[in-house]
Enzyme design. Structure first.
Site, PDB file in Angstrom:
ATOM      1  N   TYR A   1       0.820  -1.222   0.000  1.00 26.36           N
ATOM      2  CA  TYR A   1       0.000   0.000   0.000  1.00 26.36           C
ATOM      3  C   TYR A   1       0.854   1.272   0.000  1.00 26.36           C
ATOM      4  O   TYR A   1       0.345   2.357   0.234  1.00 26.36           O
ATOM      5  CB  TYR A   1      -0.944   0.029   1.197  1.00 26.36           C
TER       6      TYR A   1
ATOM      7  N   LYS B   1       4.103 -14.407   4.095  1.00 23.65           N
ATOM      8  CA  LYS B   1       4.088 -15.309   2.946  1.00 23.65           C
ATOM      9  C   LYS B   1       5.522 -15.450   2.437  1.00 23.65           C
ATOM     10  O   LYS B   1       5.798 -15.295   1.248  1.00 23.65           O
ATOM     11  CB  LYS B   1       3.145 -14.706   1.884  1.00 23.65           C
TER      12      LYS B   1
ATOM     13  N   ASP C   1      -2.130 -17.332   4.656  1.00 24.75           N
ATOM     14  CA  ASP C   1      -3.341 -18.027   4.189  1.00 24.75           C
ATOM     15  C   ASP C   1      -3.806 -19.044   5.237  1.00 24.75           C
ATOM     16  O   ASP C   1      -5.011 -19.148   5.525  1.00 24.75           O
ATOM     17  CB  ASP C   1      -3.150 -18.679   2.806  1.00 24.75           C
TER      18      ASP C   1
ATOM     19  N   ASP D   1      -5.059  -5.362   6.721  1.00 23.98           N
ATOM     20  CA  ASP D   1      -6.291  -4.734   6.239  1.00 23.98           C
ATOM     21  C   ASP D   1      -7.356  -5.817   6.030  1.00 23.98           C
ATOM     22  O   ASP D   1      -8.496  -5.714   6.511  1.00 23.98           O
ATOM     23  CB  ASP D   1      -5.969  -4.027   4.905  1.00 23.98           C
TER      24      ASP D   1
ATOM     25  N   ASP E   1     -10.791  -7.220   8.906  1.00 24.86           N
ATOM     26  CA  ASP E   1     -12.222  -7.249   8.543  1.00 24.86           C
ATOM     27  C   ASP E   1     -12.765  -8.673   8.700  1.00 24.86           C
ATOM     28  O   ASP E   1     -13.872  -8.882   9.190  1.00 24.86           O
ATOM     29  CB  ASP E   1     -12.417  -6.821   7.081  1.00 24.86           C
TER      30      ASP E   1
END
Ligand code: NAD
Length: 353
Positions: free
Chosen positions: A135, A181, A214, A238, A242
């Protein structure tokens, strides 16, 4: 008297801001509030979504309650002119964080029994690094080829790793769990893992675990992540914050705080929800609990605990639930119930204090 900067935001922002301030006024009467326009509202007046005098005032106040700001898809880039050149940010929310030099976005996930998926007893403190990552907004497009560059630096990861271990100590968590990752992003996520392992050596009392992000996502959805501070980069944090909020009931429940060296900005983890703006359906709990984090930051632990306990009572006893939690209460109903519950919990909190 402490003054809190208020960014009322877009969409449901003004409604949930009013709700959160109502609860703050009841829990901590000594605070005053100063509304400061950022984003569309500011741009409509001055042409600049981040006016210098507003940003300077936010820096001066140092403590800010912020509602979500809308960022259009694909066209939300913000160019901020500065005396030393210009900065380009991918969205208004990213721009606020980076202009105020905020780097740690803390998003607690505390399940309330009886709300959310049965068995999803999550008790996590998600820490999201927000100063860099994918980002950073370094993107290029030439015709049908587009690229984005992920930035990971040793100083930023030393800082966020230390922040996470300190937070674990302060809030009584015995584990930091890094989601990454590094099996695919060998160099970027690999550097993050390497740096966090190095910093962990200074905190022998806090265990470091790491998981592929994951697999961590799966574990969050199953609700079986052990009690941890979960450290994530900008994008993973991010997304998973959620997801975690939805697992414990609704994205509308998730509070958050962004910390920098000099400024702290408190905001819920959800967005501006334009689909329900003005309908009275917005769940104010995420921003109300962000207000509790603000009170703790100001050192008013008793008021912070009272707000958190009042919210737990209202949700746990299903006194007022907005439609996202399966109820039919309005934003105002939930707020009024939380304010009323403050009187009930005050005594219990006072006994513990
Ligand atoms: P969103 O979080 O606003 O909404 C996703 C879904 O969750 C919608 O169905 C919405 O109605 C629901 N929802 C969100 N908050 C709720 C609440 N408090 N109570 C009840 N339901 C709630 O995500 P989006 O639709 O992707 O984004 C909308 C806008 O918000 C976009 O412009 C986006 O850029 C912006 N946004 C801002 C922030 C921020 O300010 N930090 C964060 C995320 C998105």
């Amino acid at each position: 008297m402490t003054t809190i900067g208020i960014i009322p935001g877009d969409g449901i922002g003004p409604e949930i801001t009013e709700a959160a301030i109502q609860v703050l006024r009841a829990a901590a009467p000594g605070l005053t509030y100063e509304y400061l326009p950022v984003g569309h509202v500011a741009a409509a007046g001055s042409g600049d979504p981040l006016p210098d005098q507003v940003m300077d005032r936010l820096r001066e106040l140092g403590v800010v309650l912020k509602a979500p700001l809308e960022a259009p898809k694909g066209t939300g880039r913000i160019v901020k002119l500065r005396p030393d050149g210009h900065r380009v940010y991918p969205s208004i929310n990213n721009a606020v964080r980076r202009e105020l030099e905020l780097y740690a976005n803390v998003r607690p996930v505390h399940a309330v029994p009886g709300v959310g998926r049965p068995g999803a007893e999550l008790d996590l403190m998600l820490v999201r690094e927000v100063s860099e990552g994918i980002y950073s907004g370094i993107e290029h497009r030439i015709g049908d080829v587009a690229q984005a560059i992920k930035i990971a630096t040793r100083p930023a990861w030393e800082r966020i790793a230390r922040f996470s271990f300190e937070l674990a100590r302060e809030r009584g968590y015995d584990r930091v769990l890094l989601g990454h990752k590094a099996n695919v992003l060998n160099l970027t996520d690999g550097l993050e893992l390497e740096v966090v392992r190095t910093i962990a050596a200074d905190y022998p009392d806090v265990e470091l675990q790491d998981m592929m992000v994951d697999a961590l996502g799966q574990a969050i959805v199953r609700g079986d992540v052990p009690r941890s501070v979960v450290l994530l980069d900008n994008q993973y944090g991010d997304i998973l914050s959620d997801v975690a909020a939805a697992v414990i009931g609704s994205v509308g429940l998730g509070p958050g705080a962004n910390y920098g060296a000099d400024v702290a900005v408190f905001e819920a983890c959800h967005g501006a929800a334009p689909d329900i703006a003005g309908t009275g359906k917005a769940n104010p709990v995420g921003l109300i609990l962000s207000g509790a984090m603000l009170l703790r930051h100001l050192g008013d632990h008793r008021a912070a605990e009272a707000v958190e306990a009042a919210v737990r009572l209202v949700l746990g006893e299903r006194r007022a639930l907005t439609p996202d939690l399966g109820g039919s209460a309005t934003t105002g109903d939930v707020t009024a119930q939380v304010v009323a519950a403050l009187d009930e919990v005050d005594e219990a909190v006072a006994v513990r204090a």
